[in-house]
Scaffold this active site. Structure first.
Site, PDB file in Angstrom:
ATOM      1  N   PRO A 131      75.016  47.925  61.151  1.00  0.00           N
ATOM      2  CA  PRO A 131      73.753  48.419  61.873  1.00  0.00           C
ATOM      3  C   PRO A 131      72.615  48.325  61.240  1.00  0.00           C
ATOM      4  CG  PRO A 131      75.766  49.767  60.964  1.00  0.00           C
ATOM      5  CD  PRO A 131      75.955  48.670  60.385  1.00  0.00           C
ATOM      6  N   CYS A 132      71.562  48.357  62.386  1.00  0.00           N
ATOM      7  CA  CYS A 132      70.123  48.010  61.995  1.00  0.00           C
ATOM      8  C   CYS A 132      69.404  49.176  61.631  1.00  0.00           C
ATOM      9  CB  CYS A 132      69.708  46.978  63.030  1.00  0.00           C
ATOM     10  SG  CYS A 132      70.124  48.214  64.744  1.00  0.00           S
ATOM     11  N   GLN A 133      69.900  50.438  61.894  1.00  0.00           N
ATOM     12  CA  GLN A 133      69.031  51.563  61.852  1.00  0.00           C
ATOM     13  C   GLN A 133      68.299  51.655  60.616  1.00  0.00           C
ATOM     14  OE1 GLN A 133      72.216  51.626  63.000  1.00  0.00           O
ATOM     15  NE2 GLN A 133      71.951  52.236  65.359  1.00  0.00           N
ATOM     16  N   PHE A 173      67.078  49.482  58.751  1.00  0.00           N
ATOM     17  CA  PHE A 173      66.219  48.649  58.454  1.00  0.00           C
ATOM     18  C   PHE A 173      65.072  48.455  59.778  1.00  0.00           C
ATOM     19  CE2 PHE A 173      70.382  47.247  56.940  1.00  0.00           C
ATOM     20  CZ  PHE A 173      69.715  47.517  55.499  1.00  0.00           C
ATOM     21  N   SER A 174      65.278  49.151  60.984  1.00  0.00           N
ATOM     22  CA  SER A 174      64.625  48.962  62.003  1.00  0.00           C
ATOM     23  C   SER A 174      63.147  49.744  62.017  1.00  0.00           C
ATOM     24  CB  SER A 174      65.347  49.580  63.124  1.00  0.00           C
ATOM     25  OG  SER A 174      64.539  49.754  64.308  1.00  0.00           O
TER      26      SER A 174
END
Ligand SMILES: C[S@@+](CC[C@H](N)C(=O)[O-])C[C@H]1O[C@@H](n2cnc3c(N)ncnc32)[C@H](O)[C@@H]1O
Length: 405
Positions: free
Chosen positions: A149-151, A153-154
């Protein structure tokens, strides 16, 4: 009984997936907004007169042309955080043999089962990577791939990195260490390469794996592979030192999109324009979707992942600058409909084009016959979360080359 981590079909209602905290006032405002849009839709559809229907479009872009199916190459893949299958599909079409997929969200895992009934897909509780003993796969897979999941680091989120409970990079590393594949591939948002996460990346990814793998990191843009969208992603590829590979060649972006830039601001850009001329031309949104030409076109701004905001939404709009791009090419990025018939019956007030899920899928490089399970917001969530399949396909091909050398 397991704690609720989003194992159900509820999607964003699950506590695990609640991206931002919202106040009761905000919740009420969102709910009122949804009711208003629903009423407006009912009115538009029931009162529609002949002539107000949007013409049903016939896309020019067939994503299979960007990723023709290759014969089996004998290499076996294991997929973590599979979502709606962007990476999985790219590797599949590139000739890799699928061993298994793991995905926490039940509805997304169903997408994989619908499209590939013969695949081994673990979804919901069974798909939670934190509970799997990967040693069982030891010797049975060549490639491990996944987009944790990228959340965390986004730049669109709070960028809390390892403090964010959704940080699953350590779990990806655990899997790689337990299986010892020949190659691993991890994908994420470019925000992960910011200075803020330098130490985090060293400690969490590079240090635990660098003794056994040669690790490279590079950025790719989906448009470089013919996908009509600006979508930059960071790719980590680790090649087992046992393979003694001298040189790995990262995928070439073989499509140009400089002709879709509206302004040539500097000499450098002009130079880029000239240099790119020998590449194939990436289609813009209007051309890809088969819409009437306006005399100019543009790449879609990065499609928003609709699963991570404070409410379920059928909009793919990611920012105010994105709104300007959509406006400039006459596309309405909100109120996406489940199919083209419904989009046609719910014409926008200002004559801009209303999108359907199938259109958004094409803008992400998914072929028309890849079916997304779930209501519109879940389908868009899977699309906006995915690696554009043609980009995945080219990454897969670059990996296959290692074994041909
Ligand atoms: C960025 S998306 C991956 C998209 C996918 N690589 C593709 O190309 O379509 C990350 C996915 O990880 C899933 N996920 C998050 N935590 C998980 C866990 N503990 N176990 C399995 N999947 C998880 C999310 O539900 C989400 O679908």
């Amino acid at each position: 009984m397991k704690e609720d981590k989003g194992y159900t079909d509820k999607g964003t209602e699950a506590s695990w997936y609640e991206g931002w905290d919202i106040t009761p006032e905000q919740r009420k405002r969102y709910s009122d907004l949804s009711k208003k849009s629903y009423q407006a839709k009912l009115k538009a559809v029931t009162e529609n007169k002949v002539g107000f229907y949007q013409k049903i479009n016939k896309p020019n872009l067939n994503p299979y042309d960007l990723m023709p199916k290759l014969p089996k190459n004998g290499l076996k893949t294991l997929s973590l955080f599979s979502g709606g299958g962007g990476l999985d599909l790219g590797f599949d079409l590139a000739g890799f043999t699928h061993v298994a997929s793991y995905e926490l969200l039940e509805f997304a895992s169903k997408t994989l089962k619908i499209n590939r009934p013969n695949w081994e897909v673990f979804g919901g509780v069974e798909g939670d990577v934190t509970t799997v003993n990967w040693k069982d796969y030891n010797g049975k897979v060549d490639i491990v791939h996944g987009g944790p999941p990228c959340q965390p680091f986004s730049t669109a989120g709070k960028q809390q990195g390892k403090k964010d409970a959704r940080d699953m990079i350590p779990e990806f590393v655990r899997c790689v260490k337990e299986i010892h594949p020949k190659v691993f591939i991890a994908e994420n948002v470019v925000g992960l390469t910011s200075k803020k996460f330098k130490v985090y990346l060293e400690q969490t990814l590079f240090n635990p794996l660098k003794n056994d793998f040669d690790i490279q990191m590079f950025t790719l843009n989906a448009a470089g592979f013919g996908v009509p969208q600006i979508r930059k992603r960071i790719i980590f590829i680790g090649i087992s030192k046992c393979l003694k590979v001298e040189k790995y060649r990262q995928p070439d972006e073989h499509y140009t999109y400089s002709h879709l830039k509206r302004k040539k601001k500097t000499d450098n850009e002009l130079l880029l324009f000239n240099l790119d001329e020998d590449k194939k031309k990436c289609m813009g949104v209007r051309e890809a979707l088969g819409l009437e030409s306006l005399g100019y076109d543009a790449l879609a701004p990065t499609l928003r992942c609709t699963l991570t905001g404070p409410r379920s939404t059928t909009s793919i709009l990611s920012s105010t600058s994105a709104q300007k791009i959509w406006n400039s090419i006459g596309i309405w990025p909100n109120g996406v409909q489940s199919n083209r018939d419904k989009a046609s019956a719910f014409a926008t007030k200002d004559g801009t084009f209303r999108l359907s899920v199938a259109d958004c899928a094409i803008l992400q490089g998914f072929p028309e016959d890849w079916i997304f399970n779930g209501p519109v917001y879940q389908a868009l969530g899977q699309i906006g979360n995915s690696v554009a399949p043609p980009m995945a396909y080219n990454i897969a091909n670059s990996v296959a080359q290692i074994f041909k050398a």
